[in-house]
Design a protein around this motif. Structure first.
Motif, PDB file in Angstrom:
ATOM      1  N   VAL A 222       0.717  -1.229   0.214  1.00  0.00           N
ATOM      2  CA  VAL A 222      -0.089   0.030   0.038  1.00  0.00           C
ATOM      3  C   VAL A 222       0.695   1.153   0.130  1.00  0.00           C
ATOM      4  O   VAL A 222       1.773   1.398   0.779  1.00  0.00           O
ATOM      5  CB  VAL A 222      -0.821  -0.122   1.361  1.00  0.00           C
ATOM      6  CG1 VAL A 222      -1.532   1.152   1.295  1.00  0.00           C
ATOM      7  CG2 VAL A 222      -1.848  -1.193   1.327  1.00  0.00           C
ATOM      8  N   GLN A 223       0.578   2.050  -0.993  1.00  0.00           N
ATOM      9  CA  GLN A 223       1.200   3.355  -1.088  1.00  0.00           C
ATOM     10  C   GLN A 223       0.451   4.405  -0.311  1.00  0.00           C
ATOM     11  O   GLN A 223      -0.669   4.379  -0.412  1.00  0.00           O
ATOM     12  CB  GLN A 223       1.974   3.800  -2.363  1.00  0.00           C
ATOM     13  CG  GLN A 223       0.750   3.851  -3.243  1.00  0.00           C
ATOM     14  CD  GLN A 223       1.119   3.930  -4.881  1.00  0.00           C
ATOM     15  OE1 GLN A 223       2.364   4.194  -5.047  1.00  0.00           O
ATOM     16  NE2 GLN A 223       0.214   4.128  -5.761  1.00  0.00           N
ATOM     17  N   ILE A 224       1.186   5.402   0.190  1.00  0.00           N
ATOM     18  CA  ILE A 224       0.417   6.312   1.074  1.00  0.00           C
ATOM     19  C   ILE A 224       0.635   7.813   0.750  1.00  0.00           C
ATOM     20  O   ILE A 224       1.810   8.251   0.589  1.00  0.00           O
ATOM     21  CB  ILE A 224       0.842   6.328   2.565  1.00  0.00           C
ATOM     22  CG1 ILE A 224       0.515   4.777   3.115  1.00  0.00           C
ATOM     23  CG2 ILE A 224       0.036   7.007   3.614  1.00  0.00           C
ATOM     24  CD1 ILE A 224       1.369   4.433   4.397  1.00  0.00           C
ATOM     25  N   ILE A 225      -0.553   8.700   0.680  1.00  0.00           N
ATOM     26  CA  ILE A 225      -0.494  10.208   0.724  1.00  0.00           C
ATOM     27  C   ILE A 225      -0.668  10.307   2.023  1.00  0.00           C
ATOM     28  O   ILE A 225      -1.948  10.170   2.571  1.00  0.00           O
ATOM     29  CB  ILE A 225      -1.447  10.738  -0.287  1.00  0.00           C
ATOM     30  CG1 ILE A 225      -1.374  10.154  -1.636  1.00  0.00           C
ATOM     31  CG2 ILE A 225      -1.448  12.338  -0.251  1.00  0.00           C
ATOM     32  CD1 ILE A 225      -2.581  10.550  -2.569  1.00  0.00           C
ATOM     33  N   TRP A 226       0.272  11.108   2.933  1.00  0.00           N
ATOM     34  CA  TRP A 226       0.006  11.234   4.263  1.00  0.00           C
ATOM     35  C   TRP A 226       0.049  12.873   4.442  1.00  0.00           C
ATOM     36  O   TRP A 226       1.247  13.447   4.595  1.00  0.00           O
ATOM     37  CB  TRP A 226       1.171  10.638   4.849  1.00  0.00           C
ATOM     38  CG  TRP A 226       1.267  10.654   6.377  1.00  0.00           C
ATOM     39  CD1 TRP A 226       0.618  11.231   7.086  1.00  0.00           C
ATOM     40  CD2 TRP A 226       2.244  10.096   7.246  1.00  0.00           C
ATOM     41  NE1 TRP A 226       0.850  11.158   8.462  1.00  0.00           N
ATOM     42  CE2 TRP A 226       2.089  10.212   8.686  1.00  0.00           C
ATOM     43  CE3 TRP A 226       3.383   9.285   6.860  1.00  0.00           C
ATOM     44  CZ2 TRP A 226       2.641   9.967   9.689  1.00  0.00           C
ATOM     45  CZ3 TRP A 226       4.313   8.919   8.044  1.00  0.00           C
ATOM     46  CH2 TRP A 226       3.905   9.108   9.459  1.00  0.00           C
ATOM     47  N   GLN A 227      -1.010  13.586   4.657  1.00  0.00           N
ATOM     48  CA  GLN A 227      -1.203  14.793   5.228  1.00  0.00           C
ATOM     49  C   GLN A 227      -1.053  14.864   6.593  1.00  0.00           C
ATOM     50  O   GLN A 227      -2.132  14.745   7.283  1.00  0.00           O
ATOM     51  CB  GLN A 227      -2.731  15.356   4.397  1.00  0.00           C
ATOM     52  CG  GLN A 227      -2.458  16.694   4.575  1.00  0.00           C
ATOM     53  CD  GLN A 227      -3.582  17.212   5.744  1.00  0.00           C
ATOM     54  OE1 GLN A 227      -4.455  16.677   5.839  1.00  0.00           O
ATOM     55  NE2 GLN A 227      -2.916  18.172   6.536  1.00  0.00           N
ATOM     56  N   CYS A 228       0.187  15.142   7.126  1.00  0.00           N
ATOM     57  CA  CYS A 228       0.354  15.199   8.668  1.00  0.00           C
ATOM     58  C   CYS A 228       0.007  16.273   9.402  1.00  0.00           C
ATOM     59  O   CYS A 228       0.045  16.267  10.633  1.00  0.00           O
ATOM     60  CB  CYS A 228       1.925  14.521   8.787  1.00  0.00           C
ATOM     61  SG  CYS A 228       3.115  15.681   8.148  1.00  0.00           S
ATOM     62  N   GLY A 229      -0.073  17.423   8.442  1.00  0.00           N
ATOM     63  CA  GLY A 229      -0.375  18.621   9.159  1.00  0.00           C
ATOM     64  C   GLY A 229       0.941  19.475   9.376  1.00  0.00           C
ATOM     65  O   GLY A 229       2.118  18.759   9.859  1.00  0.00           O
ATOM     66  N   LYS A 230       0.707  20.892   9.476  1.00  0.00           N
ATOM     67  CA  LYS A 230       2.063  21.664   9.361  1.00  0.00           C
ATOM     68  C   LYS A 230       2.762  21.377  10.837  1.00  0.00           C
ATOM     69  O   LYS A 230       3.846  21.570  11.119  1.00  0.00           O
ATOM     70  CB  LYS A 230       1.719  23.116   9.082  1.00  0.00           C
ATOM     71  CG  LYS A 230       0.767  24.062   9.919  1.00  0.00           C
ATOM     72  CD  LYS A 230       0.388  25.261   9.147  1.00  0.00           C
ATOM     73  CE  LYS A 230      -0.931  25.825   9.841  1.00  0.00           C
ATOM     74  NZ  LYS A 230      -1.214  27.036   9.129  1.00  0.00           N
TER      75      LYS A 230
END
Length: 364
Positions: A222-230
């Protein structure tokens, strides 16, 4: 005549601000000569976001009531009196034809004073469990636009119009953009993609979960787009790789949604409404730290209809892997969740709300 004047108030969080901007944009499109004024809390994010969207805003000295005794609570009566007085002065000067409240502290004083001046007022309630301001105002307004069923528990039923929540228009056209989305994020086309979103600031517990499960995702290709936050980007950017794309913030949300096969998200009202339109298999991890636990209530309303999976923060370590695999390994389950979620979508919310506001203009 389209020289109407519209006053809008909502703020404190993006969930209150962005619906107000979406409503203003639709009104502006229909009435190019109209005038608009926003009213917000003077030290909150609306003072920055609203001018960025091209609208004027005035600030009130107002904040919410804390749950414990604080200096801010002791100041509340003074802030409220100041805000009521300033709202009265703003209304006298601007003379709006309609006042629109989308929740948040500032909309309380403004809509109370507008209703006292017999200006038609409407509310837009994003959540399945209303905030204190909208509950307080509900008896004073003409119409209340909601996104969930069963809100007559809190509002007069004859005023409720189920419209859905205003969402970004570009989400309505993500069909056929999957390849473009994967190219944009430099992902492989033949791998399943998980999009993890925790809001613009990020969600600590979701980030901890992703970090802990990186090997699990790798094992399952599984590949991930990870929007972790600023707030968390510096901590997690070290995981950037061919399979993991770490972002502080994502402007092109439509491409992230298009690229995704699965989504992990908080359950803020606007996110839930957007995700119903996107209709990908979704795992909601509600924040337990919000007023009246409304994210859990939002997620439950969807999960009860077998349209998404609800995961409680305090159970993640025990249940996440098995729950994820039960969806990941079953195309039937994926189709079922997507199909049920799509049925809950109300993509024309902004237009419906503005249609209702225009009816009030005709009678004003």
């Amino acid at each position: 005549m389209s020289n109407y004047r519209f006053i809008l108030s909502g703020g404190g969080t993006g969930g209150h601000i962005y619906p107000a901007i979406a409503i203003a944009n639709e009104l502006k499109q229909r009435h190019p000569n109209a005038e608009f004024l926003f009213v917000g809390a003077q030290d909150r994010m609306e003072m920055e976001k609203v001018p960025q969207a091209g609208y004027n805003i005035r600030g009130l000295w107002i904040s919410g009531i804390q749950r414990k005794l604080t200096l801010s609570n002791l100041m509340f009566p003074f802030k409220l009196m100041s805000s009521l007085w300033k709202s009265k002065s703003i209304l006298k000067e601007f003379k709006p034809h309609v006042a629109i409240g989308t929740g948040g502290f500032a909309s309380g004083p403004l809509l109370k004073m507008a209703s006292e001046k017999n200006i038609p007022c409407v509310l837009q309630e994003q959540n399945s469990f209303p905030g204190i301001t909208n509950k307080w105002l509900s008896k004073k307004v003409e119409k209340i636009f909601v996104a969930y069923d069963k809100l007559e528990r809190f509002f007069p039923s004859e005023k409720i119009v189920k419209t859905g929540n205003p969402v970004r228009q570009d989400l309505l056209e993500i069909q056929g953009k999957e390849e473009k989305g994967k190219r944009f994020f430099k992902l492989k086309e033949n791998r399943k993609t998980l999009f993890v979103m925790g809001g613009s600031l990020g969600a600590r517990r979701i980030n901890q979960l992703v970090e802990k499960e990186l090997n699990f995702f790798k094992e399952n290709n599984v590949q991930i787009i990870w929007q972790c936050g600023k707030l968390y980007y510096e901590e997690y950017k070290k995981y950037e790789s061919e399979m993991i794309k770490v972002n502080a913030f994502i402007n092109d949300m439509n491409l992230a949604y298009a690229a995704a096969d699965f989504i992990i998200s908080r359950a803020g009202a606007i996110s839930v409404s957007e995700l119903a339109i996107v209709a990908k298999p979704t795992f909601f991890i509600p924040s337990p730290n919000v007023a009246e636990d409304h994210q859990t209530k939002n997620a439950s309303a969807v999960a009860e209809k077998n349209a998404a999976i609800l995961l409680k923060e305090n159970k993640l370590d025990e249940v996440f892997e098995n729950t994820f695999l039960s969806v990941f390994n079953s195309e039937e389950k994926q189709k079922e969740l997507s199909g049920n979620f799509k049925k809950l979508a109300l993509p024309n919310a902004t237009k419906t709300i503005v249609d209702e506001i225009e009816k009030l203009l005709k009678t004003a």
